[in-house]
Motif scaffolding. Sequence first.
Motif, PDB file in Angstrom:
ATOM      1  N   HIS A   6     -47.835 -42.708 -64.195  1.00 39.91           N
ATOM      2  CA  HIS A   6     -48.121 -42.107 -65.491  1.00 39.91           C
ATOM      3  C   HIS A   6     -48.412 -40.612 -65.333  1.00 39.91           C
ATOM      4  O   HIS A   6     -49.248 -40.215 -64.532  1.00 39.91           O
ATOM      5  CB  HIS A   6     -49.330 -42.825 -66.092  1.00 39.91           C
ATOM      6  CG  HIS A   6     -49.837 -42.232 -67.351  1.00 39.91           C
ATOM      7  ND1 HIS A   6     -49.127 -42.276 -68.522  1.00 39.91           N
ATOM      8  CD2 HIS A   6     -50.981 -41.573 -67.627  1.00 39.91           C
ATOM      9  CE1 HIS A   6     -49.818 -41.676 -69.471  1.00 39.91           C
ATOM     10  NE2 HIS A   6     -50.954 -41.237 -68.952  1.00 39.91           N
ATOM     11  N   ALA A  43     -50.168 -37.678 -66.670  1.00 35.07           N
ATOM     12  CA  ALA A  43     -51.219 -37.368 -67.642  1.00 35.07           C
ATOM     13  C   ALA A  43     -51.134 -35.909 -68.085  1.00 35.07           C
ATOM     14  O   ALA A  43     -51.501 -35.573 -69.208  1.00 35.07           O
ATOM     15  CB  ALA A  43     -52.586 -37.656 -67.054  1.00 35.07           C
ATOM     16  N   PRO A  56     -54.307 -35.172 -79.763  1.00 37.19           N
ATOM     17  CA  PRO A  56     -54.704 -36.543 -80.084  1.00 37.19           C
ATOM     18  C   PRO A  56     -55.351 -37.237 -78.890  1.00 37.19           C
ATOM     19  O   PRO A  56     -55.302 -36.714 -77.766  1.00 37.19           O
ATOM     20  CB  PRO A  56     -53.377 -37.224 -80.443  1.00 37.19           C
ATOM     21  CG  PRO A  56     -52.379 -36.138 -80.591  1.00 37.19           C
ATOM     22  CD  PRO A  56     -52.862 -34.967 -79.835  1.00 37.19           C
ATOM     23  N   GLY A  77     -55.998 -39.266 -75.693  1.00 39.49           N
ATOM     24  CA  GLY A  77     -55.125 -39.532 -74.555  1.00 39.49           C
ATOM     25  C   GLY A  77     -54.163 -38.401 -74.254  1.00 39.49           C
ATOM     26  O   GLY A  77     -53.267 -38.553 -73.432  1.00 39.49           O
ATOM     27  N   ALA A  78     -54.362 -37.241 -74.900  1.00 42.19           N
ATOM     28  CA  ALA A  78     -53.428 -36.133 -74.695  1.00 42.19           C
ATOM     29  C   ALA A  78     -53.585 -35.523 -73.312  1.00 42.19           C
ATOM     30  O   ALA A  78     -52.666 -34.897 -72.788  1.00 42.19           O
ATOM     31  CB  ALA A  78     -53.648 -35.074 -75.758  1.00 42.19           C
ATOM     32  N   LYS A 129     -56.804 -33.911 -72.408  1.00 40.91           N
ATOM     33  CA  LYS A 129     -57.782 -32.828 -72.488  1.00 40.91           C
ATOM     34  C   LYS A 129     -58.875 -32.968 -71.436  1.00 40.91           C
ATOM     35  O   LYS A 129     -59.195 -32.033 -70.698  1.00 40.91           O
ATOM     36  CB  LYS A 129     -58.403 -32.797 -73.895  1.00 40.91           C
ATOM     37  CG  LYS A 129     -57.372 -32.699 -75.000  1.00 40.91           C
ATOM     38  CD  LYS A 129     -58.007 -32.722 -76.376  1.00 40.91           C
ATOM     39  CE  LYS A 129     -58.746 -34.001 -76.702  1.00 40.91           C
ATOM     40  NZ  LYS A 129     -57.889 -35.153 -76.987  1.00 40.91           N
ATOM     41  N   THR A 130     -59.443 -34.184 -71.341  1.00 45.00           N
ATOM     42  CA  THR A 130     -60.490 -34.391 -70.342  1.00 45.00           C
ATOM     43  C   THR A 130     -59.924 -34.241 -68.933  1.00 45.00           C
ATOM     44  O   THR A 130     -60.580 -33.699 -68.033  1.00 45.00           O
ATOM     45  CB  THR A 130     -61.129 -35.779 -70.533  1.00 45.00           C
ATOM     46  OG1 THR A 130     -61.698 -35.837 -71.843  1.00 45.00           O
ATOM     47  CG2 THR A 130     -62.211 -36.035 -69.507  1.00 45.00           C
ATOM     48  N   THR A 131     -58.698 -34.715 -68.763  1.00 46.99           N
ATOM     49  CA  THR A 131     -58.085 -34.603 -67.441  1.00 46.99           C
ATOM     50  C   THR A 131     -57.947 -33.143 -67.032  1.00 46.99           C
ATOM     51  O   THR A 131     -58.211 -32.782 -65.878  1.00 46.99           O
ATOM     52  CB  THR A 131     -56.706 -35.293 -67.437  1.00 46.99           C
ATOM     53  OG1 THR A 131     -56.854 -36.622 -67.918  1.00 46.99           O
ATOM     54  CG2 THR A 131     -56.118 -35.315 -66.051  1.00 46.99           C
ATOM     55  N   GLN A 174     -67.555 -35.549 -71.645  1.00 42.56           N
ATOM     56  CA  GLN A 174     -67.336 -36.371 -72.831  1.00 42.56           C
ATOM     57  C   GLN A 174     -68.135 -37.670 -72.734  1.00 42.56           C
ATOM     58  O   GLN A 174     -68.821 -38.049 -73.664  1.00 42.56           O
ATOM     59  CB  GLN A 174     -65.843 -36.674 -72.963  1.00 42.56           C
ATOM     60  CG  GLN A 174     -65.513 -37.482 -74.193  1.00 42.56           C
ATOM     61  CD  GLN A 174     -64.027 -37.752 -74.282  1.00 42.56           C
ATOM     62  OE1 GLN A 174     -63.250 -37.374 -73.416  1.00 42.56           O
ATOM     63  NE2 GLN A 174     -63.631 -38.412 -75.350  1.00 42.56           N
TER      64      GLN A 174
HETATM   65  N1  LIG Z   1     -58.421 -41.971 -63.529  1.00 40.91           N
HETATM   66  C1  LIG Z   1     -57.348 -42.262 -64.296  1.00 40.91           C
HETATM   67  N2  LIG Z   1     -56.437 -43.148 -63.867  1.00 40.91           N
HETATM   68  C2  LIG Z   1     -55.353 -43.458 -64.639  1.00 40.91           C
HETATM   69  N3  LIG Z   1     -55.100 -42.905 -65.806  1.00 40.91           N
HETATM   70  C3  LIG Z   1     -55.964 -42.011 -66.294  1.00 40.91           C
HETATM   71  C4  LIG Z   1     -57.143 -41.645 -65.568  1.00 40.91           C
HETATM   72  N4  LIG Z   1     -57.833 -40.735 -66.300  1.00 40.91           N
HETATM   73  C5  LIG Z   1     -57.108 -40.557 -67.429  1.00 40.91           C
HETATM   74  N5  LIG Z   1     -55.989 -41.306 -67.428  1.00 40.91           N
HETATM   75  C6  LIG Z   1     -54.952 -41.335 -68.479  1.00 40.91           C
HETATM   76  O1  LIG Z   1     -54.525 -40.013 -68.682  1.00 40.91           O
HETATM   77  C7  LIG Z   1     -54.297 -39.781 -70.067  1.00 40.91           C
HETATM   78  C8  LIG Z   1     -55.113 -38.602 -70.527  1.00 40.91           C
HETATM   79  O2  LIG Z   1     -56.479 -38.968 -70.588  1.00 40.91           O
HETATM   80  P1  LIG Z   1     -57.630 -37.965 -71.041  1.00 40.91           P
HETATM   81  O3  LIG Z   1     -58.914 -38.662 -70.862  1.00 40.91           O
HETATM   82  O4  LIG Z   1     -57.472 -36.693 -70.344  1.00 40.91           O
HETATM   83  O5  LIG Z   1     -57.334 -37.802 -72.590  1.00 40.91           O
HETATM   84  P2  LIG Z   1     -58.149 -36.965 -73.670  1.00 40.91           P
HETATM   85  O6  LIG Z   1     -57.199 -36.005 -74.242  1.00 40.91           O
HETATM   86  O7  LIG Z   1     -59.409 -36.445 -73.112  1.00 40.91           O
HETATM   87  O8  LIG Z   1     -58.427 -38.117 -74.750  1.00 40.91           O
HETATM   88  P3  LIG Z   1     -59.709 -38.302 -75.687  1.00 40.91           P
HETATM   89  O9  LIG Z   1     -59.486 -37.448 -76.881  1.00 40.91           O
HETATM   90  O10 LIG Z   1     -59.638 -39.768 -76.058  1.00 40.91           O
HETATM   91  O11 LIG Z   1     -60.906 -37.953 -74.918  1.00 40.91           O
HETATM   92  C9  LIG Z   1     -54.646 -41.065 -70.786  1.00 40.91           C
HETATM   93  O12 LIG Z   1     -53.457 -41.762 -71.030  1.00 40.91           O
HETATM   94  C10 LIG Z   1     -55.490 -41.810 -69.813  1.00 40.91           C
HETATM   95  O13 LIG Z   1     -55.335 -43.184 -69.974  1.00 40.91           O
END
Ligand SMILES: Nc1ncnc2c1ncn2[C@@H]1O[C@H](COP(=O)(O)OP(=O)(O)OP(=O)(O)O)[C@@H](O)[C@H]1O
Lengths: 253, 742
Positions: free
Chosen positions: A15, A17, A36, A38-39, A41-43, A84
Amino acid sequence: MGLEVEGVTVRFGGHTALNNVDIWAHEGKVTGLIGPNGAGKTTIFNVITGLQPPSSGQVRMDGRDVSKLAPYRRARLGMARTFQRLELFGSLSVRENIQVAAAQYRRLHRGTKETPQDTAARLLHRLDLTAIAHVRADQLPTGQGRVVELARSLACRPKILLLDEPASGQDDEETRGFGQLLREIAADGVAVLLVEHDMDLVMNTCDELHVLDFGKKIANGTCDEIRHNAAVQAAYLGTADAAEADEVLQESV
Amino acid sequence: MHEFIILTISGLVTGGIYAITAGGLTLTYTTTGIFNFAHGATGALAAFTYWQLHFDWGWPVWLSLLVVLGVLAPAFGVFLHFAIMRRLEGTSETTRLMVTVAVLLSLLAAVMWIWDPQTPRNVVNFFPGESVDMAGTRVSYHDLITLAVALIVAIGLWVLLRSTRAGVAMRATVDDRNLAVLNGSRPEVPGMLAWATGTMLAAVAGILIAPKLSFAALPLTLLIVNAYAAAVIGRLKSLPWTFVGAMIIGLVTEYGKGYLTETRFPTAGPYLSGLSDSMPVLVLFVAIMLLPTSRLRGHASSRTREISHRPTWTGSLVFAGIVIAGAVVAANSLAAADLFASTRMWGFALIGLSVIPLVGYAGKMSLAQLGFAGIGAICVSHLGEGGNPLGLLWAALICAGIGVLVALPALRLSGIYLALATAAFAVMLDRWIFGLPAFTWGDTKIDLFNSGTLNFERFDWPGIDISSDRAYFIFGAVFFALSSLVVVWIRRGEFGRRLLAMKDSPAACATIGMNHKLTTLTVFGLSAAMAGVGGGILGGAAGTLSPVNFDFTAGLSVLMLMVIAGLTSPGAALFAGIFLGTPLMTNLFPDYAQLTTILIGLNGIALGKNPNGFIAAKIRPEWEPALGRPVVLAGSAAAQLALIVLRFTDVIGNWPFVLGILLAVIGIPAALKIEVMIKAPRTEPEVPEGLSGQPEGLGLNGNRFEAADIEALDKLIALPSLPAAATAAAPSPILPGARHGA
Ligand SMILES: Nc1ncnc2c1ncn2[C@@H]1O[C@H](COP(=O)(O)OP(=O)(O)OP(=O)(O)O)[C@@H](O)[C@H]1O
Ligand SMILES: [Mg+2]
């Protein structure tokens, strides 16, 4: 200067990210990062702070490449963040949470005049936490916990401040005050990067926005530009109906 | 060449057994997140049960195997899951590990209790005497079976996890337990399966290796260390790498046994004899150094149920005062033999205290604290000759240095590796280092345990004479009391805050700029130093010590007692000291040495229910209010003083004295309750205006309930009042009888 992220890609197994993402945040400005769920952002916050090694890409602070540095070294260069999913020091009181960070800063900057106790008192006052200074951090409701995390990160006197949904769990009134606070922090010369789902707050506070969707950067620009961007509207609503999307985004302002 | 082939074959066989054990260990760890330290002990229990059925009762092999492997072992696994492991949700990694250590201690003690180690027993190979010719050497059927089973287990586990529904569910729980629950899969089932399978594999390995290990409970139990060395090579999750690791360790161990012998190395021989047993440990350390760095973890997603109390100065000073006063009293009232035996308690208490900053505050595990105490004892005995107190300083410095070296390789990795590394280190001390004969290094002759026992003299402090048991006992108490205050000082200061912060969220620590490796090293060194000093104080108390005083399982007991009583309370260290360092338990249960261990173990198993230890859960809430009640405290103190006077004037004997003191202490919570009752006599709440009684009781049990009451009630709850006629015409559906009676 401030923060620059260039070509960052993160893969979790199969996947992707984050896919070749460039974003930046200038000092003295509040920069928004929206997208949105899962975009990614946290990653990208985890990549910037060094908690998540990227598959490729570079993170620069004031022009210096920090991609190889451990998280604590980046923090020492002036990077701070909130989480978060709260990462408070649960067995310490609110005051102690701030004091730990302030003491850490002072260990590294011997010249600092203000004692950790004074820093804690100042920030407690500024963020209106004095009433709960003695509460153990793990007893706090999420909204207050986020403010404590902000206070703790401010105790590190950051140059770059990353905030991951700091306003969720707060009511409208608190959120408005919060926007004002962020502007003040930025005015002190901090580069603030704000992830937030509350469009009111984002549109009223940010000088510039980046938009992520499915790990890709789909737009950046001023709030007005983003509001009228067709790709952003499509991403947020899952539809290309620009008029309808526009309505929703307008409504939120 | 011939020898090489023999060693290779036996290495592969040994490796095969390690592979079976490690496979089961990895399976339960990845599925449930619980690292089962009792895995080897379970294997020991199974091997002894097999001995009982087949060799003692004469059941046929196939039936005995079927009963042990097919019925008892899986059933025991399921029992472990439901009775113990399932309840550990929301506890820290430390608690989870300690619960399995508790299971280890209980099982080990139970096995030694049921099957007295004094009685010689024998387990012979399957198909004894039968063998085949391979590459010019004879390989026994038993060894061939072992190899075949190892291969079957390795392939079987792999297939199970890859291709079956149950296996996929198991891996799903590993990846994210909460997510698996959200998706509607029940982690119960994979957990149960994992424990059943894991326990069965432990049993298989135990039965296969029993003939090679002189069939005793302890070596079978410690097989766990060799097994997890292999599991670490598989990063505690990859089964194929675990298999490879097991083979490497098996081979290295057997080559070590075969080549590092006295005939080959006449001078070095005696030093090498324990080395081959320690080979798995050395491989483990190498593996830990080569593993890729773990990511920094944040807080566990669920709030942990564990809280650490911030000690107050008042409470801590009172505690220190009570310790010293109690010691003075005890020193003057215990019989000479008991007093001598009890002086050791302060050594154990200090070792217990060393656990608090490291495990209690920083949340890092060390299973080697008693090992460090052993090193400290060596330092004090050799470097503090004639009772020179500088020996204690040396003990602190040397232990801190060794502690840092032990912790260093595991720092980059997640917490469990530090626990495993320290346990391995303690086992290596036990199996090899403490038994080394004397050697010379440069010009100095170093003789660790003087090939048997260490000798100590009581410390020669300038100005005070502590050579008598009585004086040494009080000295120990003062030393402990002061050390407990130092620990409290650490907890309340900046360093303590850093430690707790590191336990709560390593990720957040990093983002405020804290170097968690350095902080961990510091606290590890500090705690090793404290343990070393404790070992020295223990030596001064006992006069002579031998390696058995510092063996690995005894070390587990110290840690266990600390966890049971509460890892953040200095009181827990006192408890550990009394339990291990006084003849109390042997006096209470003279014939049941194993029973005390089982008792410790059972209490440890109950940790899932109360992970903060009994001091925080029971004692503190009962006694703490007394600090604010000087009357009660003074009353208790006066009673105790009176008893002391009576004892010294020989008006009362020892027993009434001890009983009286106990009453005066235990009476404090009771007195508090009485005081509360006297001060606040129960007042009836006022009856609201117009009602004939309390609203809750109206019309019940013969109480009156009349029209006037209804009216008053309506007024009270601000109902619009109805005309009297309407009231009569429409009786309340709730209390019709009362209405009409009115
Ligand atoms: N440690 C991990 N292992 C596998 N997949 C991950 C991991 N961390 C995040 N993901 C995937 O990476 C994608 C991005 O996740 P992320 O948490 O960065 O989204 P986000 O933009 O912060 O979402 P939200 O608004 O819900 O906080 C998601 O599909 C998530 O499932
Ligand atoms: Mg997020």
